[in-house]
Design a protein around this motif. Structure first.
Motif, mmCIF file in Angstrom:
data_model
loop_
_atom_site.group_PDB
_atom_site.id
_atom_site.type_symbol
_atom_site.label_atom_id
_atom_site.label_comp_id
_atom_site.label_asym_id
_atom_site.label_seq_id
_atom_site.Cartn_x
_atom_site.Cartn_y
_atom_site.Cartn_z
ATOM 1 N N ARG A 132 0.817 -1.218 0.000
ATOM 2 C CA ARG A 132 0.000 0.000 0.000
ATOM 3 C C ARG A 132 0.851 1.269 0.000
ATOM 4 O O ARG A 132 0.382 2.331 -0.401
ATOM 5 C CB ARG A 132 -0.951 0.001 1.201
ATOM 6 C CG ARG A 132 -0.291 0.167 2.560
ATOM 7 C CD ARG A 132 -1.339 0.195 3.668
ATOM 8 N NE ARG A 132 -0.765 0.354 4.995
ATOM 9 C CZ ARG A 132 -0.360 -0.636 5.756
ATOM 10 N NH1 ARG A 132 -0.447 -1.888 5.302
ATOM 11 N NH2 ARG A 132 0.142 -0.416 6.958
ATOM 12 N N ARG A 164 2.282 2.010 -4.180
ATOM 13 C CA ARG A 164 1.463 2.074 -5.392
ATOM 14 C C ARG A 164 0.690 3.390 -5.449
ATOM 15 O O ARG A 164 0.497 4.077 -4.447
ATOM 16 C CB ARG A 164 0.496 0.893 -5.436
ATOM 17 C CG ARG A 164 -0.519 0.884 -4.306
ATOM 18 C CD ARG A 164 -1.299 -0.419 -4.261
ATOM 19 N NE ARG A 164 -2.215 -0.420 -3.113
ATOM 20 C CZ ARG A 164 -2.603 -1.510 -2.470
ATOM 21 N NH1 ARG A 164 -2.165 -2.698 -2.865
ATOM 22 N NH2 ARG A 164 -3.426 -1.428 -1.445
ATOM 23 N N ASP A 165 0.256 3.719 -6.655
ATOM 24 C CA ASP A 165 -0.639 4.847 -6.873
ATOM 25 C C ASP A 165 -1.769 4.376 -7.774
ATOM 26 O O ASP A 165 -1.948 3.152 -7.956
ATOM 27 C CB ASP A 165 0.109 6.054 -7.449
ATOM 28 C CG ASP A 165 0.845 5.727 -8.741
ATOM 29 O OD1 ASP A 165 0.445 4.756 -9.447
ATOM 30 O OD2 ASP A 165 1.826 6.422 -9.073
ATOM 31 N N GLU A 166 -2.499 5.301 -8.365
ATOM 32 C CA GLU A 166 -3.644 4.902 -9.189
ATOM 33 C C GLU A 166 -3.225 4.134 -10.441
ATOM 34 O O GLU A 166 -4.050 3.452 -11.065
ATOM 35 C CB GLU A 166 -4.463 6.137 -9.576
ATOM 36 C CG GLU A 166 -3.743 7.143 -10.463
ATOM 37 C CD GLU A 166 -2.917 8.146 -9.679
ATOM 38 O OE1 GLU A 166 -2.533 9.170 -10.265
ATOM 39 O OE2 GLU A 166 -2.652 7.890 -8.478
ATOM 40 N N HIS A 167 -1.968 4.223 -10.806
ATOM 41 C CA HIS A 167 -1.478 3.530 -12.000
ATOM 42 C C HIS A 167 -0.849 2.181 -11.692
ATOM 43 O O HIS A 167 -0.459 1.457 -12.612
ATOM 44 C CB HIS A 167 -0.456 4.408 -12.723
ATOM 45 C CG HIS A 167 -0.965 5.764 -13.075
ATOM 46 N ND1 HIS A 167 -1.996 5.970 -13.977
ATOM 47 C CD2 HIS A 167 -0.611 7.004 -12.633
ATOM 48 C CE1 HIS A 167 -2.243 7.259 -14.085
ATOM 49 N NE2 HIS A 167 -1.414 7.913 -13.268
ATOM 50 N N GLY A 168 -0.728 1.836 -10.437
ATOM 51 C CA GLY A 168 -0.106 0.579 -10.051
ATOM 52 C C GLY A 168 1.152 0.817 -9.234
ATOM 53 O O GLY A 168 1.210 1.753 -8.421
ATOM 54 N N SER A 200 4.577 2.140 -7.953
ATOM 55 C CA SER A 200 5.251 3.430 -8.106
ATOM 56 C C SER A 200 6.709 3.270 -7.720
ATOM 57 O O SER A 200 7.028 3.093 -6.540
ATOM 58 C CB SER A 200 4.586 4.500 -7.238
ATOM 59 O OG SER A 200 5.373 5.676 -7.205
ATOM 60 N N LYS A 226 7.826 6.018 -5.278
ATOM 61 C CA LYS A 226 7.423 5.783 -3.891
ATOM 62 C C LYS A 226 8.308 4.713 -3.252
ATOM 63 O O LYS A 226 8.677 4.822 -2.080
ATOM 64 C CB LYS A 226 5.953 5.376 -3.822
ATOM 65 C CG LYS A 226 4.976 6.519 -4.043
ATOM 66 C CD LYS A 226 3.550 6.075 -3.736
ATOM 67 C CE LYS A 226 2.593 7.260 -3.798
ATOM 68 N NZ LYS A 226 1.217 6.876 -3.405
ATOM 69 N N TRP A 245 -1.337 -4.453 -7.158
ATOM 70 C CA TRP A 245 -0.831 -3.287 -7.887
ATOM 71 C C TRP A 245 -1.890 -2.651 -8.778
ATOM 72 O O TRP A 245 -1.620 -2.250 -9.906
ATOM 73 C CB TRP A 245 0.402 -3.686 -8.711
ATOM 74 C CG TRP A 245 1.387 -4.480 -7.901
ATOM 75 C CD1 TRP A 245 1.713 -5.781 -8.034
ATOM 76 C CD2 TRP A 245 2.157 -3.997 -6.793
ATOM 77 N NE1 TRP A 245 2.628 -6.169 -7.091
ATOM 78 C CE2 TRP A 245 2.934 -5.088 -6.316
ATOM 79 C CE3 TRP A 245 2.283 -2.753 -6.160
ATOM 80 C CZ2 TRP A 245 3.804 -4.972 -5.222
ATOM 81 C CZ3 TRP A 245 3.155 -2.638 -5.088
ATOM 82 C CH2 TRP A 245 3.899 -3.733 -4.633
ATOM 83 N N ASN A 246 -3.117 -2.565 -8.237
ATOM 84 C CA ASN A 246 -4.218 -1.885 -8.944
ATOM 85 C C ASN A 246 -4.404 -2.405 -10.367
ATOM 86 O O ASN A 246 -4.558 -1.645 -11.325
ATOM 87 C CB ASN A 246 -3.995 -0.361 -8.969
ATOM 88 C CG ASN A 246 -4.204 0.275 -7.607
ATOM 89 O OD1 ASN A 246 -4.919 -0.260 -6.764
ATOM 90 N ND2 ASN A 246 -3.569 1.406 -7.377
ATOM 91 N N GLN A 304 -2.328 -4.025 -12.260
ATOM 92 C CA GLN A 304 -1.132 -4.076 -13.099
ATOM 93 C C GLN A 304 -0.114 -5.043 -12.494
ATOM 94 O O GLN A 304 -0.218 -5.438 -11.343
ATOM 95 C CB GLN A 304 -0.502 -2.684 -13.210
ATOM 96 C CG GLN A 304 -1.450 -1.605 -13.700
ATOM 97 C CD GLN A 304 -1.930 -1.839 -15.120
ATOM 98 O OE1 GLN A 304 -1.141 -2.266 -15.980
ATOM 99 N NE2 GLN A 304 -3.204 -1.591 -15.380
#
Length: 348
Positions: free
Chosen positions: A141, A144-148, A150, A153, A190-191, A193
């Motif tokens: 958590r 990751r970001d909205e694209h999977g 990161s 990060k 990963w959202n 991905q």
């Protein structure tokens, strides 16, 4: 009477005059041209309150114990210790540092924590001759970001530990390697991905930029990592669970795939959720089962017989499960097998 009274008054007057003349002559002889002496000039009163001109002595300088805070010793200093490591590291994930000393295990996985606790954990491991796999980034958590996944990060999480001198623990074998990521192939993490193999090798490169001599390890099925030439990734980690089929086929195939990818190989058992209904031990998730003592001996023994493995770890420490007498006996048997193995670094 009148004559006597007048006479007395006249006599008194004469004597008063004589006395005044005598005093005048005396003062004139002691003075300097009639000027009064300094000692005779009255000094003006000092109206400054003396109790505020200079503070009392105990307020000028703080007491000695407040000038410099006493050093925080953090308890008694541990004596110098050169760790002795035998065989390959063997033990559960997340073994509490308070249980390092006296533990029958020779290895553990340390989850991400605050940098303030890292050095104490490493020293406790060194004192106990325990070998540690480090995770600096923690749960997905944070990564990751909205694209999977990161990468920025991930790097920011690693950077929290920059500047910490852990090189002595790498050099003496207390640190086995850097666990850079868990399950890059699992889209649920990963959202939707997957983490690319190029990003995986970049994570490994970034780790070695900071700690050049520390091995880099990722937990994934070796098949997911195939077809890429890794310059910085050192090892892959795959656990066995009963749902993956016969243990012989699993260990043979994954060991071959790790070798084909040019990677070292770490394995182990998911003892809390990786058994089957025959164990009769409820798992930590609905519909899953813990491994029985017999399953630990059989499956773990087969994994430990694979010559290419460099470490054996179990997911994960649970006080109730690891305190069962039957489980303790099985784990002790496997520990001896792991100790009898030749030492092997987690590198290709």
């Amino acid at each position: 009477m009148l004559v006597d009274g007048a006479g007395s008054a006249s006599g008194a007057a004469r004597w008063s005059g004589v006395l005044l003349l005598f005093l005048a002559l005396t003062l004139g002889a002691c003075g300097d041209g009639g000027k009064p002496q300094l000692s005779e000039v009255p000094e003006p009163p000092d109206t400054t309150p003396t109790d505020t001109l200079v503070p009392p002595p105990d307020t000028l300088v703080p007491p000695p114990d407040t000038l410099v805070p006493p050093p925080d010793s953090g308890g008694p200093a541990l004596p110098p210790h050169i760790p002795v490591h035998v065989g390959i590291p063997y033990g559960p994930w997340t073994l509490p540092p308070g249980q390092f000393a006296g533990a029958e295990f020779t290895g553990s996985y340390r989850p991400s924590g605050e940098p303030a606790t890292l050095m104490a954990d490493l020293e406790a491991a060194r004192q106990a001759d325990l070998r540690i796999v480090l995770n600096f980034t923690g749960n997905e958590r944070w990564l990751r970001d909205e694209h999977g996944f990161s990468l920025s990060k991930w790097k920011a999480r690693v950077d929290r530990f920059r500047g910490m001198d852990i090189t002595p623990y790498i050099a003496d074998g207390t640190i086995i390697g850097h666990f850079i990521l868990d399950e890059p192939n699992d889209k649920g993490n990963w959202n939707g991905q997957q983490v690319s193999v190029a990003d995986i090798d970049e994570m490994a490169r970034y780790s070695k930029e900071i700690w050049p001599t520390m091995a880099t390890i990722i937990r994934a099925f070796p098949a997911y990592l195939s077809g890429y030439h890794y310059q910085y990734l050192d090892a892959v980690w795959a656990h066995y669970v009963a749902r993956l089929g016969p243990v012989d086929a699993f260990i043979t195939q994954t060991a071959q795939q790790a070798k084909a990818a040019g990677l070292g190989f770490v394995t182990g058992l998911n003892v809390l959720n990786g058994g089957n209904s025959e164990s009769g031990i409820p798992g930590k998730s609905d519909g899953k089962f813990g491994m029985s003592a017999g399953q630990i001996r059989a499956w773990g023994g087969r994994l430990l017989a694979e010559p290419s493995i460099c470490g054996f770890f179990m997911w994960k420490y649970d006080d109730k499960y690891f305190s069962r007498p039957d489980i303790v006996a099985a784990l002790t048997d496997l520990e001896q097998v792991a100790k009898d193995r030749p030492k092997k670094e987690c590198r290709p």
